[in-house]
Design a protein around this motif. Structure first.
Motif, short mmCIF file in Angstrom:
data_model
loop_
_atom_site.label_atom_id
_atom_site.label_comp_id
_atom_site.label_asym_id
_atom_site.label_seq_id
_atom_site.Cartn_x
_atom_site.Cartn_y
_atom_site.Cartn_z
N ARG A 46 18.18 37.51 -13.16
CA ARG A 46 19.33 38.39 -12.93
C ARG A 46 20.53 37.63 -12.39
O ARG A 46 20.43 36.53 -11.86
N ASP A 47 21.67 38.29 -12.49
CA ASP A 47 22.87 37.82 -11.82
C ASP A 47 22.71 38.18 -10.34
O ASP A 47 21.77 38.87 -9.96
N TYR A 48 23.63 37.71 -9.50
CA TYR A 48 23.48 38.03 -8.08
C TYR A 48 24.78 38.44 -7.43
O TYR A 48 25.86 38.20 -7.94
N ILE A 49 24.61 39.09 -6.29
CA ILE A 49 25.72 39.50 -5.45
C ILE A 49 25.71 38.58 -4.23
O ILE A 49 24.67 38.37 -3.61
N LEU A 50 26.85 38.01 -3.91
CA LEU A 50 27.00 37.15 -2.74
C LEU A 50 27.75 37.94 -1.68
O LEU A 50 28.77 38.56 -1.96
N ALA A 65 33.69 31.30 7.34
CA ALA A 65 33.25 32.18 6.25
C ALA A 65 34.10 31.97 5.01
O ALA A 65 33.59 31.95 3.88
N MET A 66 35.42 31.78 5.20
CA MET A 66 36.30 31.52 4.06
C MET A 66 35.93 30.20 3.39
O MET A 66 35.87 30.10 2.16
N ASP A 67 35.65 29.17 4.19
CA ASP A 67 35.25 27.87 3.63
C ASP A 67 33.97 28.00 2.81
O ASP A 67 33.87 27.46 1.71
N ILE A 68 32.98 28.71 3.35
CA ILE A 68 31.70 28.90 2.66
C ILE A 68 31.93 29.65 1.34
O ILE A 68 31.38 29.29 0.30
N PHE A 69 32.74 30.69 1.38
CA PHE A 69 33.01 31.49 0.18
C PHE A 69 33.70 30.64 -0.89
O PHE A 69 33.33 30.67 -2.06
N LYS A 70 34.69 29.85 -0.48
CA LYS A 70 35.40 29.00 -1.44
C LYS A 70 34.49 27.90 -2.00
O LYS A 70 34.62 27.51 -3.16
N MET A 71 33.55 27.41 -1.18
CA MET A 71 32.59 26.43 -1.68
C MET A 71 31.74 27.05 -2.78
O MET A 71 31.44 26.42 -3.79
N ARG A 72 31.36 28.31 -2.59
CA ARG A 72 30.55 29.00 -3.59
C ARG A 72 31.35 29.23 -4.88
O ARG A 72 30.80 29.14 -5.97
N VAL A 73 32.66 29.49 -4.75
CA VAL A 73 33.51 29.62 -5.94
C VAL A 73 33.48 28.32 -6.73
O VAL A 73 33.25 28.31 -7.95
N LEU A 112 19.17 30.31 -6.70
CA LEU A 112 19.83 30.35 -5.39
C LEU A 112 19.22 31.34 -4.40
O LEU A 112 19.74 31.49 -3.30
N LYS A 113 18.13 31.99 -4.75
CA LYS A 113 17.61 33.07 -3.90
C LYS A 113 17.16 32.62 -2.52
O LYS A 113 17.09 33.42 -1.60
N PHE A 114 16.87 31.35 -2.34
CA PHE A 114 16.39 30.88 -1.03
C PHE A 114 17.51 30.41 -0.12
O PHE A 114 17.25 29.88 0.95
N GLU A 115 18.76 30.60 -0.51
CA GLU A 115 19.88 30.14 0.31
C GLU A 115 20.37 31.17 1.32
O GLU A 115 21.23 30.87 2.12
N SER A 116 19.86 32.38 1.26
CA SER A 116 20.29 33.41 2.21
C SER A 116 19.92 33.02 3.62
O SER A 116 18.92 32.35 3.86
N GLY A 117 20.75 33.44 4.56
CA GLY A 117 20.44 33.19 5.95
C GLY A 117 21.69 33.07 6.79
O GLY A 117 22.78 33.45 6.39
N ILE A 118 21.52 32.53 7.98
CA ILE A 118 22.63 32.33 8.91
C ILE A 118 22.98 30.84 8.88
O ILE A 118 22.11 29.99 9.00
N HIS A 119 24.24 30.56 8.71
CA HIS A 119 24.72 29.18 8.72
C HIS A 119 25.53 28.97 10.00
O HIS A 119 26.33 29.81 10.38
N ARG A 120 25.32 27.82 10.65
CA ARG A 120 25.96 27.54 11.93
C ARG A 120 26.79 26.27 11.79
O ARG A 120 26.43 25.34 11.09
N LEU A 143 21.79 38.43 -3.14
CA LEU A 143 21.04 39.61 -3.53
C LEU A 143 21.04 39.75 -5.05
O LEU A 143 22.08 39.58 -5.68
N PRO A 144 19.89 40.08 -5.65
CA PRO A 144 19.89 40.26 -7.10
C PRO A 144 20.66 41.52 -7.46
O PRO A 144 20.63 42.50 -6.72
#
Length: 174
Positions: A46-50, A65-73, A112-120, A143-144
């Motif tokens: 499936r596709d996923y929701i970030l 959070a903005m940096d992480i989001f832009k890295m994912r883009v 990418l399903k195992f990347e969920s979590g808290i990043h510090r 999330l799928p």
């Protein structure tokens, strides 16, 4: 005994190099075997929701959070996946308090399903004037995307029965 015969030393060196290569290959094959033994998740294709959300750290957390989001883009573009921002809530310093996106492509959730979590993160933030190190955190959820909505009571009953039969089948196999 080895001191008197240089060919034996060369042979020992060659054997040690071959042993190192063989051990690396064994480790690679063990990892491949473990991956092949894991049960296939129906959601892998499936596709996923970030979803990215700023945690502790105030404005610095929203910038993180903005940096992480832009890295994912950028990561999605690099892999040829379609990235569509769904919702972005900006902070006062133009960071992201919350951001979500829909990513689609071949087997993206499975990869990418195992990347969920808290990043510090610990760094001297751009918001800090005195140079003190701050800690920030963000939540990162993969999330799928959901199946199509079930349209009738019959569809729901058929879906539940299939899931129950699958669970019983798996119990029998174990």
């Amino acid at each position: 005994m080895m001191a008197g015969c240089p060919e034996d030393k060369d042979m020992l060196d060659m054997a040690n190099e071959e042993l190192i290569r063989a051990m690396e290959e064994e480790k690679r094959l063990q990892n491949l075997l473990l991956k092949s033994l894991l049960p296939k998740d129906d959601a892998d294709e499936r596709d996923y929701i970030l979803e990215v959300g700023a945690g502790t750290g105030g404005e610095e957390a929203s910038l993180f959070a903005m940096d992480i989001f832009k890295m994912r883009v950028r990561f999605s573009q690099k892999n040829g996946w379609k990235f569509e921002a769904v919702d972005i809530m900006e902070s006062d310093l133009k960071g992201y308090k919350e951001a979500s996106a829909a990513i689609s492509g071949a087997d993206v959730f499975g990869k990418l399903k195992f990347e969920s979590g808290i990043h510090r993160l610990q760094r001297v933030p751009v918001t800090e004037k005195s140079g003190c190190v701050h800690m920030s955190s963000v939540s990162f959820a993969i999330l799928p995307q959901a199946d199509e909505m079930l349209n009738s009571v019959n569809d729901i009953q058929k879906y539940v029965i299939r899931k129950i039969l699958k669970i019983h089948h798996l119990r029998v196999l174990c």
